[in-house]
Write a protein that holds these residues in place. Structure first.
Motif, short mmCIF file in Angstrom:
data_model
loop_
_atom_site.label_atom_id
_atom_site.label_comp_id
_atom_site.label_asym_id
_atom_site.label_seq_id
_atom_site.Cartn_x
_atom_site.Cartn_y
_atom_site.Cartn_z
N PRO A 1 -6.46 -6.02 5.46
CA PRO A 1 -4.62 -5.62 5.29
C PRO A 1 -3.86 -6.23 4.59
O PRO A 1 -4.01 -7.25 4.28
CB PRO A 1 -4.96 -5.86 7.31
CG PRO A 1 -6.14 -6.54 7.86
CD PRO A 1 -6.68 -7.17 5.92
N SER B 1 2.80 -5.05 5.61
CA SER B 1 2.65 -4.04 6.46
C SER B 1 3.83 -3.75 7.62
O SER B 1 3.68 -5.46 7.60
CB SER B 1 1.77 -3.86 6.75
OG SER B 1 1.46 -2.49 7.34
N SER C 1 -13.03 -1.10 0.75
CA SER C 1 -11.95 -1.06 1.21
C SER C 1 -11.87 -1.13 2.06
O SER C 1 -12.67 -0.83 3.05
CB SER C 1 -11.07 0.67 1.10
OG SER C 1 -10.63 -0.08 -1.30
N ARG D 1 0.30 -1.18 0.01
CA ARG D 1 0.05 0.20 -0.21
C ARG D 1 0.89 1.30 -0.06
O ARG D 1 0.42 2.43 -0.60
CB ARG D 1 -0.47 -0.27 1.53
CG ARG D 1 -1.73 -1.32 1.02
CD ARG D 1 -2.79 -0.95 0.78
NE ARG D 1 -3.99 -2.17 0.24
CZ ARG D 1 -4.46 -3.31 1.19
NH1 ARG D 1 -4.69 -2.33 2.00
NH2 ARG D 1 -4.64 -4.16 1.02
N GLU E 1 -1.45 0.83 5.59
CA GLU E 1 -2.35 1.39 5.64
C GLU E 1 -2.68 3.04 5.95
O GLU E 1 -3.24 3.68 5.55
CB GLU E 1 -3.50 0.73 5.95
CG GLU E 1 -4.08 -0.45 5.67
CD GLU E 1 -3.26 -1.73 5.76
OE1 GLU E 1 -3.43 -2.64 4.56
OE2 GLU E 1 -2.31 -1.90 6.77
N LEU F 1 -9.12 3.35 5.41
CA LEU F 1 -9.18 4.38 3.67
C LEU F 1 -10.13 4.44 3.39
O LEU F 1 -10.53 5.59 2.62
CB LEU F 1 -8.57 2.97 2.80
CG LEU F 1 -7.64 2.34 3.25
CD1 LEU F 1 -7.44 0.72 2.28
CD2 LEU F 1 -6.35 2.91 3.43
#
Length: 498
Positions: free
Chosen positions: A138, A142, A223, A111, A168, A227
């Motif tokens: 997710p 990340s 989403s 992301r 995110e 977001l």
């Protein structure tokens, strides 16, 4: 014994059909054909301003697509003969194409990488950025997700990763800083990560509640809430497929008991800095959808027939995401434009067939809707047009039934004098029908159903041709024995005696 009984049964039915065709010079059969086919035609496209009787619904189920398929194919031919030629280019498509995937990495991206693309687009000052991308789960790359998968010996590294912002959070910051809209997929059934609500701009209804008329869905693949909250808008992405072809697009839809906008109207709302989308409706359904000073006439279901431009004339709107990230794109291709971001790389995009018979990325269809609205060039098939077609069919059909069977009419005398004239006249009238309907399409953008006119009136004329053909066959059968006798006599005279 079985076959003689079947033959008697068959002969009785043939005799009944002959008597029906002969009765009153064929007019009763022609009337039944005219009214029956007209009712079937209406049942395939019943006007929304009139309650649909149960028997009409049953008829439509028993004879599905009886006239609808011919109508759709005809409308496709209108567009193929006269496709829309774009006069403006308000939309730029930033495509995540094969070159981008080869340079930046395979899809799905982390992301934070998508955030970099949004930041690069926003720096070039577009009016709005619409993402044809769903992010319901997710990002597993990340930092906090990576930390959770580290071994216990890497405690210090895991703590350092958890201190970093999640992907995110980075993407949410980019969405918040730019005029962004997230797309969401409309669903009829539940799938993993689907939800029943969507954060969307308000829709103001002027008139009757149109919820029962628009296309409705029970679920949406949207989403993540983080977001959604960061973006400046969210819209449903849906196209109506008829036998695998996209012909019309909903501008508004229903998500359970809530009206939600399609991506084109939400893009225009954000670009014009409007607080809401206006829907004008009455008891027959949606009449128009508007935002700011733009008002789009729609079908009762809140959708529009899309006048497609060939993909060959719109290729200049595409910009590779690689060029955006590398800073090599001309800024004028983005500045002041409505930008759509979507996937076009092989294997990662949804391809759709248009009425022109072309296979195009789904994001191209959304761009053409926006382009059509900006140009104000709409295709329309209003309810009154259906009634006008039905009235024309009934009036012309009744004229045929009254005039054609008259034995002393000029038409009948002309056909007796020139037998082939009926074929030439029929072809000429049907060509005139198609040419007139095509002219109305080109000049006024109205979709007139020449196919139903052709089918029904041809069937009515066929009733009288069948009667004439039956008379010719019976006359030839009755004359056959006498002809055989004359032939035998002639043969006997030529044969010398003993």
């Amino acid at each position: 014994m079985f076959f003689p009984s079947m033959k008697r049964y068959y002969d009785r039915w043939v005799a009944r059909i002959r008597s029906l065709v002969r009765a009153a010079q064929g007019r009763p059969v022609a009337l039944v054909v005219l009214f029956g086919l007209s009712l079937i035609n209406l049942s395939s496209e019943w006007p929304s301003d009139i309650h649909r009787p149960a028997f009409v619904g049953a008829m439509d189920e028993a004879l599905p697509d009886s006239f609808k398929t011919a109508r759709q194919l005809l409308f496709d031919q209108y567009q193929r003969r006269f496709p829309r030629v774009p006069t403006a280019q308000p939309v730029t498509i930033v495509e995540i194409d094969e070159e981008t995937l080869a340079t930046v990495g395979q899809w799905p991206w982390p992301r934070n990488r998508l955030a970099n693309l949004i930041d690069a687009i926003a720096a070039l000052k577009p009016l709005a950025i619409g993402l044809d991308i769903y992010m319901p789960e997710p990002d597993q790359t990340s930092p906090d997700k990576v930390a959770a998968n580290l071994p216990k010996a890497a405690t210090g590294l895991a703590a350092g990763l958890r201190a970093l912002p999640s992907h995110e959070a980075i993407l949410a910051s980019s969405l918040r800083a730019a005029p962004t809209i997230l797309g969401a997929a409309a669903l009829d059934h539940y799938v993993f990560a689907a939800s029943t609500d969507l954060r969307s701009a308000p829709i103001l209804v002027h008139g009757s509640d149109p919820l029962d008329h628009v296309q409705r869905f029970d679920f949406v693949l949207a989403s993540l809430p983080e977001l959604q909250a960061a973006a400046h808008g969210e819209a449903m992405l849906s196209v109506s497929l008829e036998q695998g072809v996209v012909r019309h697009i909903p501008l508004i839809m229903g998500l359970r008991d809530k009206l939600v906008p399609g991506l084109p109207m939400e893009m225009l709302r954000l670009a014009t800095d409007s607080a809401a989308i206006d829907v004008y409706a009455d008891t027959s359904g949606v009449q128009a959808v508007g935002v700011a000073d733009v008002q789009v006439p729609t079908q009762p279901g809140g959708d529009i027939w899309l006048h497609f431009a060939s993909i060959r004339t719109t290729l200049s709107r595409y910009v590779s995401a690689r060029d955006i990230l590398q800073g090599t794109v001309d800024p004028e291709r983005i500045r002041g434009k409505l930008v759509l971001v979507g996937l076009t790389g092989s294997g990662v995009t949804d391809m759709r067939t248009t009425a022109l018979g072309e296979l195009v990325p789904g994001i191209e269809i959304q761009a053409q809707v926006i382009e059509t609205i900006v140009e104000g060039r709409f295709l329309r098939r209003p309810t009154w047009l259906k009634w006008a077609e039905s009235a024309f069919i009934m009036a012309f059909g009744l004229l045929i039934i009254w005039y054609v069977p008259r034995p002393r009419s000029r038409f009948a005398l002309f056909l007796r004098a020139v037998p082939r004239a009926s074929t030439v006249l029929g072809v000429f009238l049907h060509l005139l029908n198609v040419v007139c309907c095509f002219f109305v399409f080109v000049r006024l953008g109205l979709l007139v159903d020449a196919a139903s006119i052709f089918i029904i009136l041809s069937a009515v004329m066929g009733c009288f041709f069948a009667r004439t053909l039956l008379q010719v066959v019976e006359q030839s059968r009755s004359e056959a024995p006498y002809a055989q006798e004359r032939q035998d006599d002639a043969h006997a005279r030529k044969t010398p005696g003993p």
